[in-house]
Structures are given as C-alpha cells and as structure tokens.
Design a protein around this motif. Structure first.
Motif, PDB file in Angstrom:
ATOM      1  N   PHE A 103      29.604  -8.001  30.739  1.00 41.09           N
ATOM      2  CA  PHE A 103      30.642  -8.617  29.909  1.00 41.09           C
ATOM      3  C   PHE A 103      30.121  -8.861  28.490  1.00 41.09           C
ATOM      4  CE2 PHE A 103      31.890 -12.821  28.243  1.00 41.09           C
ATOM      5  CZ  PHE A 103      33.269 -12.688  28.104  1.00 41.09           C
ATOM      6  N   ALA A 104      28.951  -9.489  28.379  1.00 37.41           N
ATOM      7  CA  ALA A 104      28.395  -9.822  27.063  1.00 37.41           C
ATOM      8  C   ALA A 104      28.001  -8.571  26.295  1.00 37.41           C
ATOM      9  CB  ALA A 104      27.189 -10.739  27.234  1.00 37.41           C
ATOM     10  N   THR A 105      27.336  -7.643  26.975  1.00 35.52           N
ATOM     11  CA  THR A 105      26.868  -6.433  26.308  1.00 35.52           C
ATOM     12  C   THR A 105      28.029  -5.596  25.804  1.00 35.52           C
ATOM     13  OG1 THR A 105      24.892  -6.411  27.708  1.00 35.52           O
ATOM     14  CG2 THR A 105      25.460  -4.360  26.594  1.00 35.52           C
ATOM     15  N   ARG A 159      28.121 -15.243  17.959  1.00 39.76           N
ATOM     16  CA  ARG A 159      28.458 -16.647  18.193  1.00 39.76           C
ATOM     17  C   ARG A 159      29.736 -16.801  19.013  1.00 39.76           C
ATOM     18  NH1 ARG A 159      25.242 -20.323  16.160  1.00 39.76           N
ATOM     19  NH2 ARG A 159      23.788 -19.745  14.503  1.00 39.76           N
ATOM     20  N   VAL A 160      30.630 -15.835  18.897  1.00 37.81           N
ATOM     21  CA  VAL A 160      31.812 -15.841  19.756  1.00 37.81           C
ATOM     22  C   VAL A 160      31.396 -15.596  21.203  1.00 37.81           C
ATOM     23  CG1 VAL A 160      33.966 -14.644  20.293  1.00 37.81           C
ATOM     24  CG2 VAL A 160      33.356 -15.100  17.908  1.00 37.81           C
ATOM     25  N   VAL A 161      30.493 -14.639  21.393  1.00 34.93           N
ATOM     26  CA  VAL A 161      29.990 -14.355  22.740  1.00 34.93           C
ATOM     27  C   VAL A 161      29.255 -15.572  23.300  1.00 34.93           C
ATOM     28  CG1 VAL A 161      28.522 -12.836  24.125  1.00 34.93           C
ATOM     29  CG2 VAL A 161      29.850 -11.892  22.239  1.00 34.93           C
ATOM     30  N   GLN A 162      28.530 -16.274  22.439  1.00 33.39           N
ATOM     31  CA  GLN A 162      27.845 -17.504  22.859  1.00 33.39           C
ATOM     32  C   GLN A 162      28.842 -18.504  23.437  1.00 33.39           C
ATOM     33  OE1 GLN A 162      26.249 -19.784  19.624  1.00 33.39           O
ATOM     34  NE2 GLN A 162      25.696 -21.516  20.914  1.00 33.39           N
ATOM     35  N   THR A 189      21.875 -16.155  23.696  1.00 31.75           N
ATOM     36  CA  THR A 189      22.823 -15.046  23.619  1.00 31.75           C
ATOM     37  C   THR A 189      22.233 -13.849  22.893  1.00 31.75           C
ATOM     38  OG1 THR A 189      24.496 -16.775  23.395  1.00 31.75           O
ATOM     39  CG2 THR A 189      25.242 -14.514  23.112  1.00 31.75           C
ATOM     40  N   GLN A 190      21.346 -14.106  21.931  1.00 26.01           N
ATOM     41  CA  GLN A 190      20.842 -13.032  21.091  1.00 26.01           C
ATOM     42  C   GLN A 190      20.041 -11.985  21.853  1.00 26.01           C
ATOM     43  OE1 GLN A 190      18.956 -15.433  18.086  1.00 26.01           O
ATOM     44  NE2 GLN A 190      20.597 -15.069  16.605  1.00 26.01           N
ATOM     45  N   ALA A 222       7.857 -13.669  28.776  1.00 27.26           N
ATOM     46  CA  ALA A 222       8.220 -12.348  28.284  1.00 27.26           C
ATOM     47  C   ALA A 222       9.744 -12.214  28.258  1.00 27.26           C
ATOM     48  CB  ALA A 222       7.613 -11.266  29.172  1.00 27.26           C
ATOM     49  N   ARG A 223      10.238 -11.632  27.203  1.00 27.16           N
ATOM     50  CA  ARG A 223      11.680 -11.492  27.046  1.00 27.16           C
ATOM     51  C   ARG A 223      12.164 -10.313  27.862  1.00 27.16           C
ATOM     52  NH1 ARG A 223      14.519 -11.959  21.109  1.00 27.16           N
ATOM     53  NH2 ARG A 223      16.015 -13.567  21.680  1.00 27.16           N
ATOM     54  N   ARG A 224      12.923 -10.608  28.888  1.00 25.67           N
ATOM     55  CA  ARG A 224      13.445  -9.550  29.742  1.00 25.67           C
ATOM     56  C   ARG A 224      14.865  -9.196  29.333  1.00 25.67           C
ATOM     57  NH1 ARG A 224      12.658 -12.028  35.575  1.00 25.67           N
ATOM     58  NH2 ARG A 224      13.556 -13.793  34.431  1.00 25.67           N
ATOM     59  N   LEU A 225      15.110  -7.926  29.163  1.00 28.81           N
ATOM     60  CA  LEU A 225      16.446  -7.500  28.793  1.00 28.81           C
ATOM     61  C   LEU A 225      17.386  -7.612  29.989  1.00 28.81           C
ATOM     62  CD1 LEU A 225      15.745  -4.322  26.658  1.00 28.81           C
ATOM     63  CD2 LEU A 225      16.186  -6.641  25.876  1.00 28.81           C
ATOM     64  N   PRO A 226      18.557  -8.190  29.802  1.00 25.27           N
ATOM     65  CA  PRO A 226      19.520  -8.262  30.903  1.00 25.27           C
ATOM     66  C   PRO A 226      19.946  -6.861  31.342  1.00 25.27           C
ATOM     67  CG  PRO A 226      20.173  -9.650  29.053  1.00 25.27           C
ATOM     68  CD  PRO A 226      19.062  -8.792  28.575  1.00 25.27           C
ATOM     69  N   LYS A 227      20.219  -6.723  32.604  1.00 24.10           N
ATOM     70  CA  LYS A 227      20.725  -5.456  33.115  1.00 24.10           C
ATOM     71  C   LYS A 227      22.241  -5.439  32.939  1.00 24.10           C
ATOM     72  CE  LYS A 227      17.107  -5.017  36.622  1.00 24.10           C
ATOM     73  NZ  LYS A 227      16.815  -4.957  38.075  1.00 24.10           N
TER      74      LYS A 227
END
Length: 316
Positions: A263-265, A275-278, A289-290, A119-124
């Motif tokens: 940081f990523a969000t 792709r820069v965030v990747q 990353t997506q 299951a795809r869990r959303l990062p906090k």
C-alpha cells in the motif's frame, strides 16, 4: 508487578513505576509494555547480581556490562538480535531518565547511552499485478469467501495493520464518505479513505455474509466475524491471506504486513507525498515512513539501468 517480583524492592518499585508512566501518561501499546517489562527485568537482575539494590547504586559500569551481556549472552541468556538489544537499551535509558525526573536519583547515569541503530531493512512489497491476483484469490462466492475478500481488499486499500482491521466495528465504516476509522498504536485514531473496490467488497460481505455469521454468536459489533459469530482473530485473518496467496500461485512470502508495505510503496510510486503516506499509515514519525522511499528509489534505479541507453556506459 509480577514480572519484577524477584528483584530487590527498590528496583521492583522503580521498574513498575516507569511502566505505569508509559501506560497511563504515554499511552504505550501493550506489546511495547510487555517487551519493556522483559527487558527491565533482565536489567534489574543484572545489576542486582552486581550488588545494586536501588538505582542510586547503578553506575556506568553496570550499563556497560549489561550492554555486553545483550551482545554476547551470559548464562541462561542468549545474545539478542541487534534490534532487540537496541530496544532493551532504550528501555533502560527511559527508566533512568524517568527516575531522574522523579527525583529518585541525582544523576541520569544512562544519559550518554546510545543504542546502536539497527540495520535498515527494506520492507517487502508485492508488484501491483501480484496484489491484484492475490485479491482475486479470495473468491468471494460463499460466506467465508465474501468475508476474506472484504478483509484483504480493506487491508490493501487502507494500509491498515492486521490488528486494526480485525478491531474494526461496524460503526467505524462510513460508506457515504468512503472512510474507515482505525484504532492504531497507543490509542491513536485515524480516518483513512478507502477505494470503491474495497467498499463494494465490504458491502457484499455486510449484506450477504455477516448476518449469517452474526446469527451464530451474541451480537458482536465487530465487522469481521469468525464462524462462531465472534470477532475474527489475527491468526485467522493471516490464514485467510495465506490461502488466497496459495490460490493465486504467489510463491513469495506474504503476510498482512506485506499488504501494508505494498500500500505505502504503491502510493509513493504513484507520486504521493511522504507525509500524506505517514498520516495514512499512522506513523508517529515521518522517519519511519521514509524507509519506503528507499524502495521506490531502488525501483527507479533498476528501471534506469535497464532502459537508459547510456546507463551502463562510461562516458569518454
């Protein structure tokens, strides 16, 4: 390899050979190798109990019964979480693919095995205001405070994993270029820019606090030192974050990885390309990353639902 010493000789040799391949030729991380070692030992014991002495003796029925064991448990083995079961099947599939490529078996019996997608869990992620309060929670007034402030500023400014942050050496920081060189998973290195607040916090720590800590040790090259002058551990870094969160009055669960997620969000919410965030995060695949884009879409949806005059109406 000791992990496989209770397996039949041919199975033991095959498992050890596959792990050597992952370590030497693929550069897999130690944590991955340890997990695969446990998974393959469990698999080897399972097929051995069914009479298989070599991988040539294994067929689709062994794989099916092993998958069922992972889901349902058996004997001393409790059922695994879906993500752990998927990892175990990936390890088994890799073992059989490797054995076929090496000519040890004529047929890759695991070729059709498809581990279930977890299951795809959303990062906090913390709101920006909470991150700023958290950073201010590391007061930076004494030696330890200066170190902790620099550490937390670096984690949020670079998106570094906690292992990458505590693994930094002094020469990995280039103040002139405003970059840090991070050593990521699988031995992959990446150069990441950092902001002025992080550089200022690092400079204050390196000038005013690190020499005090270094004098207590034996000249460690690490950026972040403990009270004995040695390299700071991941657990101590986590404790620094926990203390800062407590002082900031943040009640939600906070961990070093939460700062990485934040940081990523925040980058994506600010318009950064995925792709820069990747590249900044050191993800091997953009698919990893997506998942952060789901967070930002959810935020947009919530704002739309509360702000647009016709968001909650049905057109007539």
């Amino acid at each position: 390899m000791k992990a496989f010493e209770d397996l039949p000789e041919a199975l033991r040799s095959a498992c050890a050979g596959f792990l050597d391949h992952l370590a030497v030729e693929r550069g897999s991380a130690r944590s991955t190798l340890d997990s695969y070692s446990r998974d393959l030992r469990r698999y080897g014991l399972h097929v051995a109990e069914s009479g298989a002495r070599t991988l040539r003796d294994v067929d689709a029925r062994h794989l099916a019964s092993f998958a069922a064991e992972l889901r349902e448990g058996r004997g001393e083995h409790a059922p695994l979480a879906p993500s752990s079961a998927a990892r175990a099947l990936v390890a088994v599939r890799g073992l059989h693919r490797f054995a076929h490529a090496e000519g040890w078996v004529d047929v890759d019996v695991a070729r059709e095995v498809s581990p279930p997608s977890p299951a795809r869990r959303l990062p906090k992620a913390l709101p920006v205001d909470d991150v700023l309060r958290l950073l201010d929670g590391a007061d930076g007034r004494d030696v330890r405070g200066l170190r902790d402030r620099a550490l937390l500023e670096l984690l949020y400014s670079s998106g570094a994993r906690i292992s990458e942050a505590v693994g930094l050496d002094v020469d990995d920081i280039d103040s002139g270029e405003r970059t840090v060189l991070l050593n990521g998973k699988g031995g992959r290195q990446r150069l990441v820019p950092i902001g002025r607040p992080a550089l200022e916090a690092l400079d204050a720590y390196l000038v005013r606090a690190r020499p005090v800590l270094a004098a207590r040790g034996r000249g460690a090259s690490a950026v972040f030192l403990n009270s004995h002058g040695g390299r700071l551990s991941r657990q101590s870094a986590w404790n620094a974050l926990k203390s800062a969160a407590g002082r900031a009055g943040i009640s939600s669960a906070v961990s070093p990885h939460v700062l990485r997620h934040s940081f990523a969000t925040h980058l994506l919410e600010g318009g950064a390309d995925v792709r820069v965030v990747q590249e900044l995060l050191g993800h091997a695949s953009v698919t990893t990353t997506q998942v952060y884009t789901l967070v930002t879409v959810n935020t947009l949806r919530e704002v739309y639902a509360t702000a647009h005059p016709r968001a909650l109406r049905r057109d007539t």
